[in-house]
Structures are given as structure tokens and as C-alpha cells.
Design an enzyme around this catalytic site. Sequence first.
Site, PDB file in Angstrom:
ATOM      1  N   CYS A   1     -36.984  13.774  36.720  1.00  0.00           N
ATOM      2  CA  CYS A   1     -37.939  13.336  35.707  1.00  0.00           C
ATOM      3  C   CYS A   1     -37.173  13.308  34.393  1.00  0.00           C
ATOM      4  O   CYS A   1     -36.512  14.294  34.028  1.00  0.00           O
ATOM      5  CB  CYS A   1     -39.119  14.298  35.622  1.00  0.00           C
ATOM      6  SG  CYS A   1     -40.185  14.019  34.181  1.00  0.00           S
TER       7      CYS A   1
ATOM      8  N   CYS B   1     -37.640   6.333  33.303  1.00  0.00           N
ATOM      9  CA  CYS B   1     -38.728   7.105  33.914  1.00  0.00           C
ATOM     10  C   CYS B   1     -38.697   6.778  35.397  1.00  0.00           C
ATOM     11  O   CYS B   1     -38.591   5.604  35.764  1.00  0.00           O
ATOM     12  CB  CYS B   1     -40.078   6.737  33.306  1.00  0.00           C
ATOM     13  SG  CYS B   1     -41.487   7.512  34.147  1.00  0.00           S
TER      14      CYS B   1
ATOM     15  N   HIS C   1     -40.926   6.575  37.469  1.00  0.00           N
ATOM     16  CA  HIS C   1     -42.048   5.741  37.918  1.00  0.00           C
ATOM     17  C   HIS C   1     -41.723   4.251  37.765  1.00  0.00           C
ATOM     18  O   HIS C   1     -42.254   3.410  38.486  1.00  0.00           O
ATOM     19  CB  HIS C   1     -43.310   6.025  37.095  1.00  0.00           C
ATOM     20  CG  HIS C   1     -43.987   7.314  37.411  1.00  0.00           C
ATOM     21  ND1 HIS C   1     -43.451   8.542  37.119  1.00  0.00           N
ATOM     22  CD2 HIS C   1     -45.197   7.570  37.980  1.00  0.00           C
ATOM     23  CE1 HIS C   1     -44.289   9.493  37.490  1.00  0.00           C
ATOM     24  NE2 HIS C   1     -45.355   8.939  38.013  1.00  0.00           N
TER      25      HIS C   1
END
Length: 233
Positions: free
Chosen positions: A36, A147, A149
Site C-alpha cells: 500500500c 496506489c 487499486h
Amino acid sequence: RTLSICPRPEAQVRQFTWEMTHFLLDKDIKMLVIACNTATAAALEDIKKKLAIPVIGVILPGSRAAIKATNTNAIGVIGTAGTVKSDMYRQMIRSKDRLAQVSSLACPKFVPIVESHKYNSAIAKKVVAETLKSMQKQGVDTLILGCTHYPLLRPIIQNVMGSKVTLIDSGAETVSEVSTILDYFAIAEDSKSKLVSERHFYTTGSAQMFKEIGSEWLNLPDMQVEQIKLGND
């Protein structure tokens, strides 16, 4: 753990990261990857100092790959508000290449789109296009997806930024570093251990949502996901 549109305070991110670290240490892990960007910026150095096992984050591998990829020294970084506020990518890139010009942009709406399983939707296309308008004006030839994601939005991001902009997946770059470090410390799996290895997935969020997105992204249709509670969850 996930970060909402409203960024969490850095101290809370560190707390959550340590809670997850202790949970994994109880599993007798041989290496820790802080996968992360926000947690890497907030907690990596502290955790590295206090653990006896190898610990790596995603910012250094992503920065190194961007420096290698750029032809114009114009590098962009998109990430959560916490990651961008930390300025870690710019500092890391500039420490390795003083000629690099780094433009950073927080994209707070991207994570909720991914976590709501709408990353292929018309809404996702609209949000990405509107969010990246300012980055398009920076003239970058390389853009770090800061990121983990964001790779799920990669086709849309690439379409908005144009084919001439190289996208850097910080997570994918970290995988290569993990392999190198495992070999360096001689702790990689051998052919015998690989035959009996298992994958375990844990989440503090929705196990069903994790499984739906993870199965599609990782091409693992039989993922077994367990929801856990940490701290004051």
C-alpha cells in the site's frame, strides 16, 4: 484496510499498518511487503527498523521503474491524498535523479470506484477523465500508478493519458523486487516446498467483495478469503 475519500490521519495509518503487521508476524512470515503506497509512506521506515525479517514497500520500486522508463524526465504520480501529501514519490525520484520533474495528483475517487466493483463502468470512465485533466496538462511521458487499486483502472487511465504515456504499476514492480530479495537472503521456496504451498487471504473488509474483485484480478477462481478483526474494528 482501505482508505476512504476522506483521508485518514497519518498516525492512524501507522496504527493500522502495525496492527496488520503483528497479525502477519503471528503467522511466522519470513518477509513483509507493505503493499500500500499510503502505508509505505507512513510506516515503512519505522517497521523496517523494528523487524528482523526483510521489509519492503512499493514506493522505491515504482520510483526506480519510472526513472528507467522516462525519456523526457517528466514523471507524473497519481495516488491517494495521503500518498501525495507525504511527497515520498517526488523525494525518492529526485534523490536518484535530480533532473527529474515530478508532478503529483491526488485521486480520492479512484479507490471507492474499485472497491465498489465499478471499475469497468461508464461512471469510472467519467471520473477518471475528469480527475486526470490537470495531469494531462503536465506533459508527462511516464505516470506512476501510486496506489495498488489503480491497475484495475489501467485501461481507462491509459486511454485518458494517451498511448505515448508509459504507465508504471508500483505493485508489479515490487513483485520483481520481492523475488530478488528472497533469492538474496536465500529464503525463496524450492521445488519441494512449492508442491505443498498454500495461499491464505485475509481482509478486515468484506470477504465477499474481496473475493469477487481478487478472483477476477488475480485469475484465482477458488480464492478462500477470511474476514478478520483487528484493533477496535
